[in-house]
Design a protein around this motif. Structure first.
Motif, short mmCIF file in Angstrom:
data_model
loop_
_atom_site.label_atom_id
_atom_site.label_comp_id
_atom_site.label_asym_id
_atom_site.label_seq_id
_atom_site.Cartn_x
_atom_site.Cartn_y
_atom_site.Cartn_z
N ARG A 38 0.94 -1.21 0.03
CA ARG A 38 0.03 0.23 -0.01
C ARG A 38 0.91 1.45 -0.06
O ARG A 38 0.51 2.27 -0.66
CB ARG A 38 -0.84 -0.07 1.16
CG ARG A 38 -2.26 -0.98 0.90
CD ARG A 38 -3.00 -1.09 2.07
NE ARG A 38 -3.62 0.18 2.61
CZ ARG A 38 -4.45 0.36 3.53
NH1 ARG A 38 -4.95 -0.70 4.16
NH2 ARG A 38 -4.90 1.67 3.92
N GLU A 39 2.02 1.20 0.79
CA GLU A 39 2.72 2.31 0.75
C GLU A 39 3.69 2.89 -0.36
O GLU A 39 4.01 3.95 -0.76
CB GLU A 39 3.82 2.13 1.85
CG GLU A 39 3.79 1.55 3.23
CD GLU A 39 3.20 0.11 3.10
OE1 GLU A 39 3.92 -0.67 2.65
OE2 GLU A 39 2.10 -0.32 3.66
N GLN A 40 3.56 1.68 -1.47
CA GLN A 40 4.01 2.08 -2.77
C GLN A 40 3.00 2.74 -3.73
O GLN A 40 3.62 3.47 -4.54
CB GLN A 40 4.54 1.03 -3.47
CG GLN A 40 5.57 0.16 -2.81
CD GLN A 40 5.71 -1.44 -3.28
OE1 GLN A 40 4.92 -1.82 -4.36
NE2 GLN A 40 6.59 -1.97 -3.11
N CYS A 41 1.72 2.52 -3.50
CA CYS A 41 0.87 3.23 -4.49
C CYS A 41 0.83 4.54 -4.38
O CYS A 41 1.05 5.31 -3.31
CB CYS A 41 -0.51 2.61 -3.91
SG CYS A 41 -0.75 1.11 -4.06
N PRO A 42 0.33 5.25 -5.74
CA PRO A 42 0.01 6.70 -5.49
C PRO A 42 -1.11 6.85 -4.65
O PRO A 42 -2.05 6.07 -4.38
CB PRO A 42 -0.21 6.90 -6.95
CG PRO A 42 0.15 5.87 -7.79
CD PRO A 42 0.33 4.44 -6.48
N LYS A 43 -1.49 8.26 -3.91
CA LYS A 43 -2.44 8.35 -3.07
C LYS A 43 -3.73 8.59 -3.79
O LYS A 43 -4.86 8.11 -3.13
CB LYS A 43 -2.26 9.62 -2.39
CG LYS A 43 -1.30 9.56 -1.05
CD LYS A 43 -1.26 10.33 0.06
CE LYS A 43 -1.11 11.77 -0.19
NZ LYS A 43 0.18 12.21 -0.74
N ASN A 44 -3.58 8.77 -5.02
CA ASN A 44 -4.75 9.06 -5.91
C ASN A 44 -4.44 8.95 -7.47
O ASN A 44 -3.26 9.17 -7.67
CB ASN A 44 -5.31 10.39 -5.61
CG ASN A 44 -4.68 11.48 -5.88
OD1 ASN A 44 -4.14 11.89 -6.82
ND2 ASN A 44 -4.42 12.09 -4.71
N GLY A 45 -5.37 8.86 -8.29
CA GLY A 45 -4.97 8.61 -9.70
C GLY A 45 -4.38 9.74 -10.26
O GLY A 45 -3.50 9.68 -11.32
N ALA A 46 -4.56 11.05 -9.70
CA ALA A 46 -3.95 12.34 -10.35
C ALA A 46 -2.25 12.01 -10.23
O ALA A 46 -1.73 12.68 -11.10
CB ALA A 46 -4.57 13.43 -9.95
N GLU A 47 -1.87 11.54 -9.10
CA GLU A 47 -0.41 11.19 -8.77
C GLU A 47 0.25 10.33 -9.43
O GLU A 47 1.40 9.83 -9.44
CB GLU A 47 -0.39 11.12 -7.26
CG GLU A 47 -0.63 12.20 -6.47
CD GLU A 47 -0.19 11.92 -5.01
OE1 GLU A 47 0.38 10.62 -4.79
OE2 GLU A 47 -0.22 12.76 -4.19
N ALA A 48 -0.68 9.33 -10.25
CA ALA A 48 -0.18 8.16 -10.84
C ALA A 48 0.27 8.35 -12.16
O ALA A 48 -0.36 8.82 -13.12
CB ALA A 48 -1.22 7.01 -10.71
#
Ligand SMILES: C[S@@+](CC[C@H](N)C(=O)[O-])C[C@H]1O[C@@H](n2cnc3c(N)ncnc32)[C@H](O)[C@@H]1O
Length: 167
Positions: A38-48
């Motif tokens: 989970r810590e690796q995931c972007p916080k939201n789609g706009a950050e990805a």
């Protein structure tokens, strides 16, 4: 079990969920992403920025007819590794406790997430998209066309978030 063991932060509260479900869902595919924690995931789609792959199950393949004509899609997915009973939450890096329905947290009674993604390519049952924030192998719930004409609300605000950003 202690608060630490079930991952409850100060100010948070968990409820006892109803003993039975009101409806069932079908997972219609899987999402392949570069993130396994989970810590690796972007916080939201706009950050990805990463390109991810959505693989639709064979029996739903005909439902992809005309999807290639969309530039953007709404993707709904099931946060399969999230707790479901946290009704008050203190998100990491936040100083306040808020109600689950005022948050985009994955932890919610029905752990349904959504992102607006850019469709880069559709080949067979595989969609390459940009704009996802979920773990590898997250179950797919649904795909819908994103209509900027009706879905975009540029003047919308979230009061607590605006306050948080004020110096
Ligand atoms: C803040 S949520 C936002 C999800 C979605 N964009 C939304 O707004 O509904 C995104 C975070 O959920 C967590 N997450 C991603 N995939 C998950 C999964 N399959 N199970 C549990 N948590 C997940 C990661 O920490 C990720 O940064």
């Amino acid at each position: 079990m202690s608060r630490e063991e079930i991952g409850i932060r100060p100010g948070e509260s968990a409820i006892e969920l109803p003993s039975s479900f009101d409806a069932g869902v079908y997972f219609v595919g899987r999402i392949r992403t570069p993130w396994t924690a989970r810590e690796q995931c972007p916080k939201n789609g706009a950050e990805a920025d990463a390109v991810c792959t959505i693989i639709v199950d064979d029996c739903y393949a005909d439902g992809l007819k005309d999807v290639a004509s969309c530039t953007h899609l709404l993707v709904l997915y099931w946060m399969h590794r999230a707790p479901r009973n946290l009704i008050l939450q203190t998100p990491r890096h936040h100083d306040a406790t808020r109600g689950v329905f005022a948050l985009r947290s994955p932890a919610r009674p029905n752990p349904i997430a959504l992102s607006v993604v850019e469709l880069l390519d559709l080949s067979g049952r595989e969609l390459r998209v940009r704009g996802l924030d979920c773990l590898d192998e997250t179950p797919l719930l649904d795909l819908k066309p994103y209509f900027a004409s009706t879905d975009a609300k540029p003047a919308a605000t979230v009061g607590w978030h605006v306050e948080r950003q004020r110096p």
